[in-house]
Design an enzyme around this catalytic site. Structure first.
Site, short mmCIF file in Angstrom:
data_model
loop_
_atom_site.label_atom_id
_atom_site.label_comp_id
_atom_site.label_asym_id
_atom_site.label_seq_id
_atom_site.Cartn_x
_atom_site.Cartn_y
_atom_site.Cartn_z
N ARG A 1 18.61 59.24 38.78
CA ARG A 1 17.81 60.43 38.40
C ARG A 1 18.36 61.08 40.50
NH1 ARG A 1 16.75 58.51 34.82
NH2 ARG A 1 14.89 59.26 33.25
N SER B 1 9.33 63.42 32.61
CA SER B 1 7.94 62.24 33.66
C SER B 1 8.30 62.69 35.19
CB SER B 1 9.31 61.12 34.07
OG SER B 1 9.58 60.21 33.00
N GLU C 1 9.33 63.62 40.26
CA GLU C 1 10.81 64.39 40.17
C GLU C 1 11.16 65.49 39.76
OE1 GLU C 1 12.68 63.65 35.54
OE2 GLU C 1 12.85 61.60 36.17
#
Ligand code: EPU
Length: 338
Positions: free
Chosen positions: A163, A238, A334
């Protein structure tokens, strides 16, 4: 065609969290030329958005918000058992997946139904069910914000991680992604069935010799059963990354929670699912004001309607603190907070 810059525009339709803030100036662009023109307007700062699916707005945005709508799609080259596909940054990611799967091009099927656009995909190296963008990535074309000049970045130049990419770090805000090139298989596809429920879901669908279309359908099925549809409940997927930690920390957790899930990493450390940590701390399904942690996947924070960005951010701060106090692990967000 000259672009149209609007003043004082609500960003509610442009972010999947469904937060109602305003942009001082707003425009959308469909070509590289229009992007350059928008940059030359001289309005700053500039914030480029794609599908708005990884952004939490906590206040009105000063400067110019540019919605990237560059939507070309092209199979540029075919050789041996591979094809290169170029897609404009404004193409919704899942549209690209569907178009390639329909054309019997393999490689994106495990990443079905990820929200957001093609241009946002490399920024955080999107991934799901055992596959990440970097596994199929060839290059991308980007425009330097300061000069309007274009540059091609190959795999190495993007410095992809979990990520993560150079566009989140050193080059944050410095380049605007215009298009992405991926390399896909035309036959003898490399099927990736190892992750979690994919095998089980395919079996329940009655598929014993799966192809890329079956995998895509299985992934859509799993995602729909766990993740809230932003059209119904505002969310950004997420909210946190799955933290990486030392084995000693995991062993400590095992003393009280012998069934803690974990995935080994190549450097000897382990990844622990943030959703599990958050659930253990009692947040799963808990509603706090207009926001909360989703009942079927604790890692997803949701807007039950009318939540402010500040409210969601406060909840995420409380969750970080509580996981830290309970397990000694610091969760990292995130989602980009603006
Ligand atoms: N878990 C819990 N409670 C929860 C949620 C998860 O105990 O509320 C446990 C599960 O039992 C399982 C483990 O955590 O053992 C992993 O759960 P899951 O397979 O649902 O995946 P995840 O690690 O929570 C990651 C990605 C998702 C991606 C899935 C599938 C991150 C931050 N998230 O989630 O990506 O779809 O794997 O590959 O890496 C996103 O980035 O927005 C996203 C949705």
């Amino acid at each position: 065609m000259a672009i149209k810059i609007q003043h004082n525009v609500s960003l509610l339709p442009y972010n999947t969290f469904g937060i109602d803030v305003k942009a001082a100036f707003f425009t959308s662009v469909r070509t590289e030329g229009e992007m350059r023109e928008a940059l030359r307007s001289g309005i700053s700062p500039v914030l480029v958005i794609g599908g708005g699916s990884n952004i939490l707005f906590t206040r009105d945005v000063a400067g110019l918000v540019i919605k990237n709508d560059i939507s070309d799609f092209r199979i540029v080259r075919q050789f041996k058992n591979r094809a290169w596909v170029d897609a404009g940054a404004g193409v919704p990611w899942h549209d690209l997946v569907i178009r390639t799967v329909e054309a019997n091009l393999g490689g994106l099927e495990n990443m079905s139904l990820i929200p957001g656009t093609v241009g946002a995909a490399p920024v955080q190296n999107i991934g799901a069910y055992g596959v990440e963008l970097k596994d199929v990535f060839v290059s991308l074309k980007a425009m330097e914000t300061a000069t309007g000049r274009t540059r091609t970045f190959n795999l190495k130049a993007c410095a992809f991680g979990y990520r993560d990419s150079i566009f989140k770090r050193e080059l944050n805000g410095k380049y605007i992604i215009l298009s992405v090139r991926v390399s896909l298989t035309t036959h003898r596809h490399n099927l990736n069935l190892s992750y979690g429920d994919i095998g089980k879901t395919l079996a329940s669908m009655g598929v014993d010799k799966p192809g890329i279309r079956d995998i895509s359908q299985a992934v859509c099925h799993i995602r729909r059963s766990k993740l809230p549809d932003p059209a119904e409940i505002g969310n950004c997927g997420s909210f946190f990354k799955n933290p990486e930690t030392d084995i000693a920390v995991l062993n400590e957790i095992r003393k009280t929670h012998p069934d803690v899930p974990s995935y080994p990493l190549s450097d000897g450390r382990v990844k622990v699912p943030a959703g599990w940590l958050i659930e253990q701390c009692g947040w799963k399904g808990k509603k706090v004001g207009n926001t909360g942690s989703y009942a079927r996947q604790a890692l997803v924070l949701v807007n039950y309607g009318g939540a402010t960005g500040e409210e969601v951010k406060n909840l995420s701060d409380q969750i970080i603190l509580s996981v830290q106090n309970t397990f000694g692990i610091t969760l990292e967000r995130e989602v980009n907070i603006i």
